[in-house]
Design a protein around this motif. Structure first.
Motif, short mmCIF file in Angstrom:
data_model
loop_
_atom_site.label_atom_id
_atom_site.label_comp_id
_atom_site.label_asym_id
_atom_site.label_seq_id
_atom_site.Cartn_x
_atom_site.Cartn_y
_atom_site.Cartn_z
N ALA A 1 0.94 -1.35 0.01
CA ALA A 1 0.13 -0.04 0.06
C ALA A 1 0.94 1.17 0.10
CB ALA A 1 -0.85 -0.06 1.09
N GLU A 2 1.78 1.28 0.94
CA GLU A 2 2.85 2.42 0.93
C GLU A 2 3.62 2.69 -0.56
OE1 GLU A 2 6.34 4.24 3.71
OE2 GLU A 2 6.31 2.06 3.39
N HIS A 3 3.91 1.55 -1.49
CA HIS A 3 4.36 1.86 -2.59
C HIS A 3 3.18 2.39 -3.54
CE1 HIS A 3 6.74 0.70 -6.33
NE2 HIS A 3 5.45 0.26 -6.91
N ILE A 4 2.33 2.06 -3.58
CA ILE A 4 1.36 2.66 -4.09
C ILE A 4 0.96 4.00 -4.10
CG2 ILE A 4 -1.29 2.50 -4.81
CD1 ILE A 4 -1.11 -0.57 -4.63
N ALA A 5 0.93 4.29 -2.61
CA ALA A 5 0.53 5.68 -2.08
C ALA A 5 1.76 6.68 -2.71
CB ALA A 5 0.75 5.58 -0.69
N ASN A 6 2.95 6.28 -2.73
CA ASN A 6 4.15 7.06 -3.46
C ASN A 6 4.13 7.19 -4.89
OD1 ASN A 6 5.21 7.12 -0.90
ND2 ASN A 6 6.61 5.39 -0.94
N GLN A 7 3.38 6.41 -5.45
CA GLN A 7 3.24 6.56 -7.01
C GLN A 7 2.24 7.72 -7.17
OE1 GLN A 7 5.09 4.70 -8.93
NE2 GLN A 7 5.85 4.12 -6.94
N ASN A 8 1.24 7.92 -5.85
CA ASN A 8 0.21 9.10 -6.22
C ASN A 8 -0.60 9.04 -7.43
OD1 ASN A 8 -0.60 11.32 -4.96
ND2 ASN A 8 0.46 12.78 -6.59
N ALA A 9 -1.04 7.79 -7.68
CA ALA A 9 -2.01 7.69 -8.55
C ALA A 9 -3.05 6.44 -8.31
CB ALA A 9 -1.38 7.01 -10.12
N THR A 10 -4.48 6.47 -8.34
CA THR A 10 -5.38 5.37 -8.17
C THR A 10 -4.99 4.00 -8.79
OG1 THR A 10 -7.07 7.16 -7.84
CG2 THR A 10 -7.81 4.72 -8.16
N HIS A 11 -5.08 3.07 -7.86
CA HIS A 11 -4.72 1.71 -8.37
C HIS A 11 -5.62 0.77 -7.96
CE1 HIS A 11 -2.21 -1.70 -9.38
NE2 HIS A 11 -2.38 -2.22 -8.21
N ILE A 12 -5.92 -0.22 -9.06
CA ILE A 12 -7.10 -1.33 -8.85
C ILE A 12 -6.53 -2.52 -9.17
CG2 ILE A 12 -9.35 -2.12 -9.32
CD1 ILE A 12 -10.03 0.57 -10.21
N GLU A 13 -6.92 -3.53 -8.11
CA GLU A 13 -6.26 -5.04 -8.35
C GLU A 13 -7.18 -5.91 -7.70
OE1 GLU A 13 -2.76 -4.55 -6.22
OE2 GLU A 13 -3.51 -4.87 -4.14
N LEU A 14 -7.18 -6.98 -7.83
CA LEU A 14 -7.98 -8.24 -7.38
C LEU A 14 -7.27 -9.01 -6.47
CD1 LEU A 14 -9.25 -9.34 -10.87
CD2 LEU A 14 -10.64 -8.11 -9.10
N VAL A 15 -7.80 -9.09 -5.41
CA VAL A 15 -7.35 -10.03 -4.20
C VAL A 15 -8.08 -11.13 -3.63
CG1 VAL A 15 -6.52 -9.93 -1.99
CG2 VAL A 15 -6.17 -7.74 -3.43
N PRO A 16 -7.77 -12.30 -3.90
CA PRO A 16 -8.46 -13.31 -3.44
C PRO A 16 -9.03 -13.19 -2.07
CG PRO A 16 -6.52 -14.20 -4.46
CD PRO A 16 -6.38 -12.75 -4.15
N ILE A 17 -10.14 -13.45 -1.81
CA ILE A 17 -10.99 -13.12 -0.53
C ILE A 17 -10.22 -13.38 0.74
CG2 ILE A 17 -12.41 -15.64 -0.60
CD1 ILE A 17 -13.56 -12.09 0.82
N GLU A 18 -9.67 -14.71 0.93
CA GLU A 18 -8.89 -14.76 2.31
C GLU A 18 -7.69 -14.14 2.18
OE1 GLU A 18 -8.75 -18.63 4.39
OE2 GLU A 18 -9.51 -19.30 2.47
N ASP A 19 -6.79 -13.78 1.29
CA ASP A 19 -5.71 -12.95 1.23
C ASP A 19 -6.07 -11.57 1.50
OD1 ASP A 19 -3.08 -14.03 -0.79
OD2 ASP A 19 -5.09 -15.31 -0.59
N TYR A 20 -7.25 -11.26 1.01
CA TYR A 20 -7.85 -9.62 1.71
C TYR A 20 -8.11 -9.89 3.21
CZ TYR A 20 -10.27 -5.51 2.51
OH TYR A 20 -10.82 -4.36 3.04
N LEU A 21 -9.10 -10.94 3.68
CA LEU A 21 -9.57 -10.71 5.08
C LEU A 21 -8.22 -10.85 6.05
CD1 LEU A 21 -12.47 -13.15 4.44
CD2 LEU A 21 -12.55 -10.61 4.67
N PHE A 22 -7.10 -11.42 5.72
CA PHE A 22 -6.16 -11.70 6.52
C PHE A 22 -4.86 -10.87 5.87
CE2 PHE A 22 -8.69 -15.63 7.26
CZ PHE A 22 -9.39 -15.24 8.51
#
Length: 501
Positions: free
Chosen positions: A244-265
């Motif tokens: 998330a920090e890497h994306i924040a430093n790019q200063n541009a909106t970013h979209i990706e897909l995360v498998p449900i358990e990978d997101y939850l935990f």
């Protein structure tokens, strides 16, 4: 649908509680593990052991409900519900947090702006009262007990079973990262994303005064092929906050897909960012390769074990705070100026959050003096602070003072430094005590008695003999105590229950 084992276990627990009640002997409830940072030590002859209540008993696919014992951890609950195409609406971010802890403690996550705290997903509860009686509480039966169990931390009775609601499972979360460049822009985006009808998840991370990211998520079974799939659970995957920090430093909106358990935990590896302090403490190189080879130690179950065994709970400020939205900016400004702690976690909460948090008094808005009806924001303030004991206590008390001034509430899993008078200025002692009397719970410790700060309890083996002297020396040495904590985590076994003499 009940099984015979559950009934037998409950009957045995009832028998133990009745014995303690009749003999007027104080006891503690032993669950087998903890995600608390408070000092704790259990004596085998003064406990009621409920650690066997760790099963998912039944899932009703049509009604979308589950009967679950209180010591079922989040990862096992998710696995059980996934098998039938369902999911808990609120899943705490650490896989070892239990259903019971989420209900009678305080537990929210990035879906709590929509579904409320975890306790709001509970439909009914089976409870053994302090005198050994078994009762069921819900919105339609023993309603005052049902609502009182929220944030009660086992001080009204012993939880043995809950019925919770479920939602339809989807395979992915479509995650959108919105970089921000100020506190104002972060809080504004946080509010904006909670109002987007399709969002199931919203939270955020502040990396500094001028860099942050607000993260929203939509459940989906039909992922767009234009987005990459990102995982966080494998040893070679990035830690979520670093990604998330890497994306924040790019200063541009970013979209990706995360498998449900990978997101939850997603925050299990590294415990958000707290695992980074272990690298600093042991002077290990901070890079992808060493995070890979040390991955086993960087999961929250192992980290909690090592932290308790080493005594290093005294070296961290670990506080979760729910602040009225109208005061969140002022609180973040205070943390920045007083402590300079980063990153900070932001998690929006529904306006019923306050009543889930340990029987607090009403908060009146400092702007119009009316009872506050707005939303809250959970601010996670977590950092390693190698201070003297006096400075450590002062830092925590300063934080508590500001929280109280702004109408906020602390998660009580954490260490508290209030005096008793200060505590009961925040929590409603009169109505809480009345409820305890109604349900014959006065022989159980009150929330204050259970949560108040205590000196670390010294085990007998620490106090005499060669082994005791050696262990005492190790525990007084910061580096050696850290090594000892890692050793105990590797060895496994119980870290809360005192050994037999």
């Amino acid at each position: 649908m009940m099984d015979g084992r559950h009934g037998r276990d409950v009957e045995q627990i009832r028998s133990s509680i009745s014995h303690f009640y009749q003999s007027k002997t104080p006891f503690r409830v032993y669950h087998g593990s903890t995600n608390s940072t408070r000092h704790a030590n259990f004596q085998r002859d003064a406990i009621v052991d409920v650690s066997s209540l760790n099963h998912v008993l039944h899932i009703d696919v049509e009604r979308k409900t589950a009967l679950v014992e209180p010591n079922v951890p989040m990862d096992e609950l998710v696995q059980a519900t996934k098998r039938v195409g369902l999911l808990p609406p609120v899943v705490m971010e650490f896989p070892g947090i239990t259903v019971g802890g989420g209900f009678v403690g305080t537990a929210g996550e990035s879906s709590s702006f929509k579904h409320g705290f975890f306790d709001r997903t509970i439909l009914s509860a089976e409870v053994i009262l302090a005198d050994g009686r078994l009762v069921t509480a819900s919105e339609t039966s023993n309603r005052d007990l049902f609502h009182g169990l929220r944030g009660s931390f086992g001080t009204l009775g012993i939880l043995t079973l809950v019925e919770l609601r479920l939602i339809d499972l989807k395979k992915y979360v479509q995650v959108t990262y919105h970089p921000t460049n100020s506190f104002d822009s972060a809080l504004g985006k946080l509010r904006e994303e909670t109002k987007q009808a399709g969002n199931e998840f919203v939270d955020g991370i502040l990396f500094s005064r001028t860099a942050g990211v607000i993260i929203s998520g939509v459940l989906t079974n039909s992922p767009s092929h234009q987005y990459t799939v990102q995982r966080f659970s494998r040893p070679w995957d990035p830690w979520f906050y670093l990604h998330a920090e890497h994306i924040a430093n790019q200063n541009a909106t970013h979209i990706e897909l995360v498998p449900i358990e990978d997101y939850l935990f997603r925050c299990d590896r590294g415990a958000f960012w707290m695992g980074r302090y272990a690298f600093k403490f042991f002077m290990m190189p901070w890079n992808w390769f060493f995070r890979l080879i040390l991955d086993y130690f960087m999961h929250t179950r192992i980290m909690y074990h090592a932290m308790h065994a080493s005594g290093h709970t005294d070296k961290y400020i670990i506080q979760d705070i729910a602040i009225p939205s109208e005061n969140t900016l002022e609180f973040i400004e205070f943390v920045d100026s007083q402590f300079g702690i980063y990153p900070l976690w932001l998690c929006p909460l529904r306006n019923d959050a306050r009543s889930s948090m340990g029987h607090p008094k009403v908060y009146y808005s400092k702007f119009d003096k009316s009872e506050y009806q707005g939303d809250y924001v959970n601010v996670g303030v977590w950092a390693f602070r190698p201070l003297s004991e006096a400075a450590y206590v002062k830092a925590n008390r300063d934080l508590e003072g500001k929280v109280g001034e702004l109408g906020g509430l602390k998660w009580l899993y954490a260490r508290i430094f209030f005096t008793e008078d200060e505590f009961w200025k925040i929590y409603d002692e009169r109505s809480y005590t009345e409820l305890r009397r109604t349900w014959n719970a006065m022989s159980l410790p009150s929330i204050w008695e259970k949560m108040r700060e205590r000196p670390r309890m010294q085990r007998k083996e620490h106090q005499s003999g060669l082994r005791g002297h050696v262990k005492g020396f190790v525990m007084r040495n910061g580096f050696l105590s850290g090594v000892y904590g890692v050793y105990k985590a590797l060895r496994g076994g119980d870290y809360m229950l005192a050994k037999k003499n």
